[in-house]
Design an enzyme around this catalytic site. Structure first.
Site, PDB file in Angstrom:
ATOM      1  N   HIS A  84      15.395  27.959  22.230  1.00  0.00           N
ATOM      2  CA  HIS A  84      14.775  28.580  23.416  1.00  0.00           C
ATOM      3  C   HIS A  84      15.663  28.285  24.609  1.00  0.00           C
ATOM      4  O   HIS A  84      16.620  27.512  24.487  1.00  0.00           O
ATOM      5  CB  HIS A  84      13.361  28.016  23.681  1.00  0.00           C
ATOM      6  CG  HIS A  84      13.326  26.517  23.653  1.00  0.00           C
ATOM      7  ND1 HIS A  84      13.947  25.748  24.607  1.00  0.00           N
ATOM      8  CD2 HIS A  84      12.808  25.647  22.762  1.00  0.00           C
ATOM      9  CE1 HIS A  84      13.802  24.472  24.307  1.00  0.00           C
ATOM     10  NE2 HIS A  84      13.123  24.377  23.176  1.00  0.00           N
ATOM     11  N   THR A 128       9.750  24.178  20.825  1.00  0.00           N
ATOM     12  CA  THR A 128      10.624  23.629  19.772  1.00  0.00           C
ATOM     13  C   THR A 128      10.124  23.803  18.334  1.00  0.00           C
ATOM     14  O   THR A 128      10.852  24.315  17.489  1.00  0.00           O
ATOM     15  CB  THR A 128      10.868  22.142  20.069  1.00  0.00           C
ATOM     16  OG1 THR A 128      11.543  22.078  21.327  1.00  0.00           O
ATOM     17  CG2 THR A 128      11.727  21.482  19.003  1.00  0.00           C
ATOM     18  N   TYR A 132      12.640  11.999  11.041  1.00  0.00           N
ATOM     19  CA  TYR A 132      13.173  12.182  12.388  1.00  0.00           C
ATOM     20  C   TYR A 132      13.299  10.846  13.122  1.00  0.00           C
ATOM     21  O   TYR A 132      12.357  10.064  13.181  1.00  0.00           O
ATOM     22  CB  TYR A 132      12.304  13.138  13.211  1.00  0.00           C
ATOM     23  CG  TYR A 132      12.989  13.451  14.523  1.00  0.00           C
ATOM     24  CD1 TYR A 132      14.103  14.282  14.541  1.00  0.00           C
ATOM     25  CD2 TYR A 132      12.577  12.877  15.721  1.00  0.00           C
ATOM     26  CE1 TYR A 132      14.796  14.536  15.723  1.00  0.00           C
ATOM     27  CE2 TYR A 132      13.259  13.136  16.909  1.00  0.00           C
ATOM     28  CZ  TYR A 132      14.367  13.974  16.894  1.00  0.00           C
ATOM     29  OH  TYR A 132      15.045  14.222  18.053  1.00  0.00           O
TER      30      TYR A 132
HETATM   31  P1  AMP Z   1      10.158  19.951  23.373  1.00  0.00           P
HETATM   32  O1  AMP Z   1       9.159  18.903  23.714  1.00  0.00           O
HETATM   33  O2  AMP Z   1       9.535  21.254  22.956  1.00  0.00           O
HETATM   34  O3  AMP Z   1      11.173  20.114  24.403  1.00  0.00           O
HETATM   35  O4  AMP Z   1      10.885  19.414  22.047  1.00  0.00           O
HETATM   36  C1  AMP Z   1      12.021  18.591  22.007  1.00  0.00           C
HETATM   37  C2  AMP Z   1      11.698  17.275  21.366  1.00  0.00           C
HETATM   38  O5  AMP Z   1      11.180  17.477  20.051  1.00  0.00           O
HETATM   39  C3  AMP Z   1      12.898  16.415  21.092  1.00  0.00           C
HETATM   40  O6  AMP Z   1      13.306  15.712  22.221  1.00  0.00           O
HETATM   41  C4  AMP Z   1      12.389  15.477  20.005  1.00  0.00           C
HETATM   42  O7  AMP Z   1      11.783  14.345  20.571  1.00  0.00           O
HETATM   43  C5  AMP Z   1      11.338  16.301  19.311  1.00  0.00           C
HETATM   44  N1  AMP Z   1      11.761  16.692  17.960  1.00  0.00           N
HETATM   45  C6  AMP Z   1      12.700  17.582  17.643  1.00  0.00           C
HETATM   46  N2  AMP Z   1      12.837  17.731  16.310  1.00  0.00           N
HETATM   47  C7  AMP Z   1      11.930  16.897  15.758  1.00  0.00           C
HETATM   48  C8  AMP Z   1      11.568  16.593  14.414  1.00  0.00           C
HETATM   49  N3  AMP Z   1      12.171  17.175  13.376  1.00  0.00           N
HETATM   50  N4  AMP Z   1      10.563  15.695  14.217  1.00  0.00           N
HETATM   51  C9  AMP Z   1       9.950  15.113  15.261  1.00  0.00           C
HETATM   52  N5  AMP Z   1      10.246  15.370  16.546  1.00  0.00           N
HETATM   53  C10 AMP Z   1      11.239  16.230  16.807  1.00  0.00           C
HETATM   54 ZN    ZN Z   2      13.344  22.838  21.932  1.00  0.00          ZN
HETATM   55 ZN    ZN Z   3      12.106  21.203  25.440  1.00  0.00          ZN
END
Ligand code: AMP
Ligand code: ZN
Ligand code: ZN
Length: 413
Positions: A248, A79, A164
């Protein structure tokens, strides 16, 4: 030389040097006011969700705009690295957000995408995100979440931004952005973002082929329907350039596909910057050769590289935060330790794998006054979006790794 002939000659030379296409661009940039851009991310939305599930609003946006078969994002397909590449046009080694969370050994501090320190410091985000380019060129950015958007970068913040907060409802996010973009409003943003996390969370929890994901994809389509309705009410239809992406894809995991790292090396000899599916390993002083040899000898269901030997296409070598050894799991494999696995088990699915794999590719749709109508195109690359957005906004892009030429065919003449 006679002044008249000189004038003719220099005009002629200008024509020779500037191609007709280029002249069109310059004329357009100078004479027409730009349309605002709204960049939307639906985290973890696989391109085939639009084919497999019922998404009438996204289909409508695609039919009246541009729809790419998929969008290749950067490596690693996580992300924070991928979102931040979209808004900077930089590969990860050039912006430095190497994972969602990591320790910076030079700076001596931990970056984490969650509270408590997530917007505490200006040292993390390298390069220039589009909202900084926008603000520096006397235009207005207003962001409703995007990795990096709630940090001060190069001393600049968007005119409007929100720290956020995943508990803010998706409809309230849309309402804020509509208020900021409203041509009769106070902010009149030129550039705005929207971000939605739920499709990714459900993908992790239930897997991309679950009925739960089907339902949340239909819900995401409703958000887009609501957005289109609000745009209509605010007079933004046909005035706003919409770019809808994800960051992704998603791949199913299995207990039959686990690599226990503690069975391959002694974990006391290393610090782990990240674990899976890309293990970023920082061996203790003098241990790199031994650890690398141990992993290369057992290379099964993963690839292991010394930092400087990573294939060029990953653009993931040239940053001090990237540690000495990088191990990349094959699709669907998990790198973990026995203890961690026994305590935490596995999620249904995840991402982060090789960005060439179609399963890691993302969504791309665009619609608005500057985009072609009803254009289906092949796979595009997320690295080129920064240049595209700068072009749409008539601003001078900062140095970056992308190129507008790759996306010119998406634009209306
Ligand atoms: P991942 O863990 O790679 O799947 O990332 C997704 C998670 O990233 C989301 O569920 C959010 O909790 C977190 N997230 C997304 N954007 C932000 C942001 N701008 N600041 C902090 N956390 C974020
Ligand atoms: Zn993501
Ligand atoms: Zn994810």
């Amino acid at each position: 030389m006679n002044k008249q002939i000189y004038l003719h000659l220099s005009l002629y030379i200008t024509f020779l040097v500037i191609s007709p296409g280029c002249l069109d661009d310059i004329n357009k940039n100078q004479t027409e006011p730009s349309h605002p851009v709204l960049l939307i991310s639906i985290d973890g939305f696989m391109p085939d969700y639009m084919l497999r599930f019922d998404t009438p609003n996204l289909d409508r946006i695609a039919a009246n705009g541009v729809h790419a078969e998929s969008m290749m994002v950067v490596f690693p397909t996580k992300t924070f690295p991928t979102h931040y590449s979209i808004v900077t046009g930089l590969f990860v080694e050039n912006h430095g957000i190497i994972a969602n969370s990591f320790y910076d050994y030079e700076y001596g501090a931990y970056f984490s995408y969650g509270p408590p320190n997530y917007h505490s410091d200006d040292v993390w985000f390298g390069g220039e995100p589009i909202w900084v380019t926008v603000e520096n060129q006397s235009k207005t950015a207003a962001t409703m979440f995007w990795p990096g958007s709630d940090y001060e970068i190069q001393g600049v913040r968007p005119t409007r931004y929100v720290n956020y907060d995943g508990s803010i409802s998706n409809y309230a996010r849309i309402d804020s952005v509509i208020t900021w973009l409203d041509p009769a409003g106070e902010v009149r943003a030129d550039f705005s973002t929207l971000y939605f996390s739920k499709v990714d969370s459900y993908g992790h929890r239930y897997g991309p082929h679950s009925t739960e994901v089907e339902e949340v994809v239909m819900e995401a389509d409703d958000w887009m329907g609501y957005l289109l309705g609000q745009m209509e009410e605010t007079g933004l239809t046909d005035k706003l350039n919409l770019i809808i992406v994800s960051d992704h894809g998603m791949a199913e995991l299995s207990e039959d596909r686990i690599i226990f790292l503690d069975e391959l090396i002694n974990l006391d000899d290393v610090d782990m910057i990240d674990w899976t599916p890309v293990a970023m390993i920082r061996p203790d002083e003098g241990k790199t050769d031994e650890i690398y040899r141990a992993l290369s000898q057992t290379e099964r269901n993963f690839k292991v590289y010394l930092k400087e030997e990573l294939p060029e296409r990953f653009h993931f070598s040239n940053h001090y935060r990237i540690p000495e050894i990088i191990m990349i799991a094959d699709l669907g494999y998990t790198i973990t330790s026995r203890d961690f696995f026994e305590q935490r088990g596995l999620m249904a699915a995840t991402h982060g794998y090789d960005n060439l794999l179609p399963e890691m590719h993302a969504l791309f749709l665009a619609n608005g006054p500057d985009f072609q109508r009803g254009l289906e195109t092949g796979t595009i690359e997320s690295i080129d979006l920064y240049e595209l957005m700068a072009y749409l906004l008539r601003i001078e892009p900062a140095q970056n790794d992308g190129s507008l030429d790759n996306l010119r065919n998406l634009l209306r003449n």
